[in-house]
Design a protein around this motif. Structure first.
Motif, short mmCIF file in Angstrom:
data_model
loop_
_atom_site.label_atom_id
_atom_site.label_comp_id
_atom_site.label_asym_id
_atom_site.label_seq_id
_atom_site.Cartn_x
_atom_site.Cartn_y
_atom_site.Cartn_z
N HIS A 17 -0.68 2.15 -4.50
CA HIS A 17 0.31 2.69 -3.55
C HIS A 17 0.15 2.18 -2.51
CE1 HIS A 17 -3.15 5.20 -3.00
NE2 HIS A 17 -2.57 5.70 -1.88
N VAL A 18 0.46 2.24 -1.34
CA VAL A 18 0.55 1.91 0.11
C VAL A 18 -0.45 2.61 0.63
CG1 VAL A 18 1.21 1.12 2.17
CG2 VAL A 18 2.53 0.30 0.12
N ASP A 19 -1.73 2.19 1.26
CA ASP A 19 -2.58 2.97 1.95
C ASP A 19 -2.83 2.31 3.21
OD1 ASP A 19 -4.97 5.10 1.73
OD2 ASP A 19 -5.63 3.40 2.61
N PRO A 20 -3.03 3.04 4.57
CA PRO A 20 -3.26 2.39 5.83
C PRO A 20 -4.46 1.61 5.89
CG PRO A 20 -2.65 4.66 5.93
CD PRO A 20 -2.75 4.37 4.47
N ARG A 21 -5.64 1.90 5.23
CA ARG A 21 -6.82 0.96 5.23
C ARG A 21 -6.30 -0.10 4.53
NH1 ARG A 21 -11.81 5.50 5.20
NH2 ARG A 21 -10.23 6.82 4.72
N ASN A 22 -5.90 -0.15 3.39
CA ASN A 22 -5.49 -1.29 2.47
C ASN A 22 -5.01 -2.22 3.33
OD1 ASN A 22 -7.05 -0.95 0.37
ND2 ASN A 22 -5.39 0.12 -0.71
N GLU A 23 -3.74 -1.77 4.19
CA GLU A 23 -2.74 -2.64 4.87
C GLU A 23 -3.75 -3.29 6.16
OE1 GLU A 23 1.40 -1.44 5.03
OE2 GLU A 23 0.35 0.24 5.79
N GLN A 24 -4.87 -2.75 6.56
CA GLN A 24 -5.61 -3.34 7.41
C GLN A 24 -6.29 -4.43 6.86
OE1 GLN A 24 -8.13 -0.39 9.27
NE2 GLN A 24 -6.38 0.81 9.96
N GLU A 28 0.46 -5.88 5.36
CA GLU A 28 1.61 -4.67 4.96
C GLU A 28 2.10 -4.58 3.59
OE1 GLU A 28 5.83 -3.63 6.89
OE2 GLU A 28 4.88 -5.51 7.75
N ALA A 29 1.96 -3.58 3.23
CA ALA A 29 2.42 -2.99 2.17
C ALA A 29 1.73 -3.62 0.70
CB ALA A 29 3.98 -3.29 1.81
N TRP A 30 0.42 -3.93 1.13
CA TRP A 30 -0.38 -4.19 -0.31
C TRP A 30 -0.73 -3.33 -1.12
CZ3 TRP A 30 -5.14 -3.07 -2.40
CH2 TRP A 30 -5.69 -4.26 -3.04
N THR A 31 -0.88 -3.15 -2.35
CA THR A 31 -1.29 -2.66 -3.30
C THR A 31 -2.12 -3.40 -4.55
OG1 THR A 31 0.53 -2.57 -5.13
CG2 THR A 31 0.72 -1.03 -3.07
N GLU A 32 -2.83 -2.88 -5.06
CA GLU A 32 -3.58 -3.55 -6.09
C GLU A 32 -2.71 -4.35 -7.23
OE1 GLU A 32 -8.00 -3.55 -8.29
OE2 GLU A 32 -7.61 -2.09 -6.74
N TRP A 33 -1.31 -3.81 -7.04
CA TRP A 33 -0.49 -4.66 -7.82
C TRP A 33 -0.35 -5.95 -7.81
CZ3 TRP A 33 0.22 -2.19 -12.50
CH2 TRP A 33 0.79 -1.08 -12.34
N GLY A 55 7.08 -1.34 -15.23
CA GLY A 55 7.11 -2.04 -14.02
C GLY A 55 6.04 -1.52 -13.07
N TYR A 56 6.08 -2.25 -11.78
CA TYR A 56 4.98 -2.06 -10.73
C TYR A 56 5.31 -0.93 -10.04
CZ TYR A 56 3.95 -6.80 -12.59
OH TYR A 56 3.86 -7.79 -13.36
N LEU A 57 5.21 0.23 -10.46
CA LEU A 57 5.67 1.59 -9.90
C LEU A 57 4.73 2.00 -8.74
CD1 LEU A 57 6.73 3.48 -13.00
CD2 LEU A 57 8.22 2.01 -11.39
N ASP A 58 5.27 2.74 -7.73
CA ASP A 58 4.45 3.28 -6.85
C ASP A 58 4.10 4.80 -7.14
OD1 ASP A 58 3.86 4.71 -4.46
OD2 ASP A 58 5.43 4.53 -3.37
N GLU A 59 2.91 4.99 -7.35
CA GLU A 59 2.19 6.24 -7.91
C GLU A 59 2.22 7.24 -6.89
OE1 GLU A 59 -1.58 4.87 -8.71
OE2 GLU A 59 -2.07 4.60 -6.59
N ALA A 60 2.47 6.95 -5.92
CA ALA A 60 2.71 8.26 -4.53
C ALA A 60 3.98 9.01 -4.53
CB ALA A 60 2.17 7.57 -3.24
#
Length: 378
Positions: A17-24, A28-33, A55-60
């Motif tokens: 899912h999208v997390d602010p620290r991952n985006e930093q 933008e909008a990065w996930t481990e997918w 599919g590559y679902l948003d777990e949040a």
């Protein structure tokens, strides 16, 4: 299906899912997918890419998580053990649990608990060969941060009606004891901090908590803490039980493609050894598979000599092999009467160990859980 007393609990890795620290760190909008999508076959016999059936679902997304809960309970997974992180004074990757799972679990039969993944967080998403693994967050906490993190756990999670309990006590697992002890200033100080946690939980209305220690004999992640004397340390710290996170924390993979059957043989011997070595009950662990190659830069030459994530791989990780592991762990449970079995994992896609259906095996691994253990009476 048959009713049974043992709880089947799958670790849940919440990085899809999208997390602010991952985006930093990643954009933008990065996930481990992103790593799952880009994985490639690197050598003959290498089964990549792995494609999620749904599919590559948003777990949040609460609706997505509701579907995961329904699937898990249908096939006999009773609980998710969420990998839970606390870095720089606040939680990390908590949104799927707090915004999606907990609201759905209020009226359902699915349980959850935390496995505090207190390891350092490194830039291995992906890791570029010949470059140092950069530490992005430190898993070390001092006494003040330990109290802040565990107060958050007590207040936010323990009172939830779906929180997993062992003999009536909320279950809390801790991943890396060496890092815990180092941050708190030694074994005696760590014991005092854990005792203080129990006292604060009692004041909050929980007469006791069930503290579980994750045992590890081998380094896997680049920043894994130095292994200490496991049985002695766990007893000195006052833990109530012991389990494992994944087989490769204990057992070597001697060849690039190490057969699942060989790993199972080592694991089954390990369950007996740990039951004898530890004063506390050992809750056996089953691993679905292992292939951390999606966390490498795909254009690099795959070289296990470099270490994680360039590791050897468990081959023939089929539903049938997994079913044999379940049959052996059921025998262990019947002999020891332990109340919990841990499975790695519900969704460790980038480490090749997941129960979620893919286009190769579909629901095959989940079907084996239902075949061997059935489902609890709901």
């Amino acid at each position: 299906m048959s009713q049974r007393d043992v709880t089947i609990a799958a670790y849940y890795f919440p990085n899809y899912h999208v997390d602010p620290r991952n985006e930093q760190w990643h954009g933008e909008a990065w996930t481990e997918w992103e790593l799952v999508k880009r994985a490639e076959s690197r050598f003959e016999g290498h089964l990549q890419p792995r494609v999620p059936l749904d599919g590559y679902l948003d777990e949040a997304d609460p609706e997505v998580m509701a579907g995961k809960i329904a699937m898990a309970t249908e096939y006999g997974v009773d609980a998710f053990l969420f990998d839970w992180y606390w870095y720089d004074g606040r939680p990390y990757l908590q949104r799927p649990l707090e915004a999606a799972f907990m609201p759905n679990a209020v009226a359902g039969d699915m349980k959850f608990a935390l496995m505090w993944a207190n390891h350092h967080w490194s830039n291995i998403h992906p890791w570029k060969s010949a470059t140092p693994a950069t530490q992005l967050e430190s898993g070390t906490v001092d006494a003040g941060q330990f109290e802040a993190a565990t107060d958050y756990i007590i207040e936010r999670y323990f009172g939830h009606p779906a929180y997993l309990r062992i003999d009536g006590d909320p279950y809390l697992s801790i991943y890396e004891l060496a890092t815990l002890v180092e941050g708190l200033g030694g074994v005696d100080a760590a014991k005092a901090a854990l005792d203080g946690l129990r006292k604060r939980a009692a004041r909050a209305g929980f007469p006791d908590i069930h503290l579980n220690a994750v045992a590890r004999e081998r380094q896997v992640l680049p920043d894994d803490g130095v292994s200490l004397d496991g049985p002695s340390l766990i007893s000195r710290l006052g833990f109530d039980s012991v389990t494992s996170y994944v087989w490769v924390h204990h057992h070597p993979m001697p060849t690039l493609l190490t057969p699942y059957a060989d790993m199972l043989e080592q694991a089954a011997d390990g369950w007996k050894r740990y039951a004898a070595d530890y004063e506390q009950p050992y809750y056996p662990n089953i691993t679905v598979g292992w292939d951390s190659s999606p966390r490498t830069v795909q254009s690099d030459r795959y070289n296990p000599a470099l270490g994680y994530p360039h590791t050897n791989i468990i081959s023939d990780a089929s539903p049938e092999q997994f079913g044999r592991a379940l049959e052996q762990v059921r025998e262990f449970v019947e002999q020891t009467n332990v109340p919990l079995v841990t499975i790695n994992a519900w969704n460790e896609w980038t480490e090749g160990s997941y129960l979620e259906p893919d286009t190769l095996h579909r629901h095959g691994h989940l079907e084996q859980i239902r075949r061997v253990f059935g489902t609890k009476a709901r």
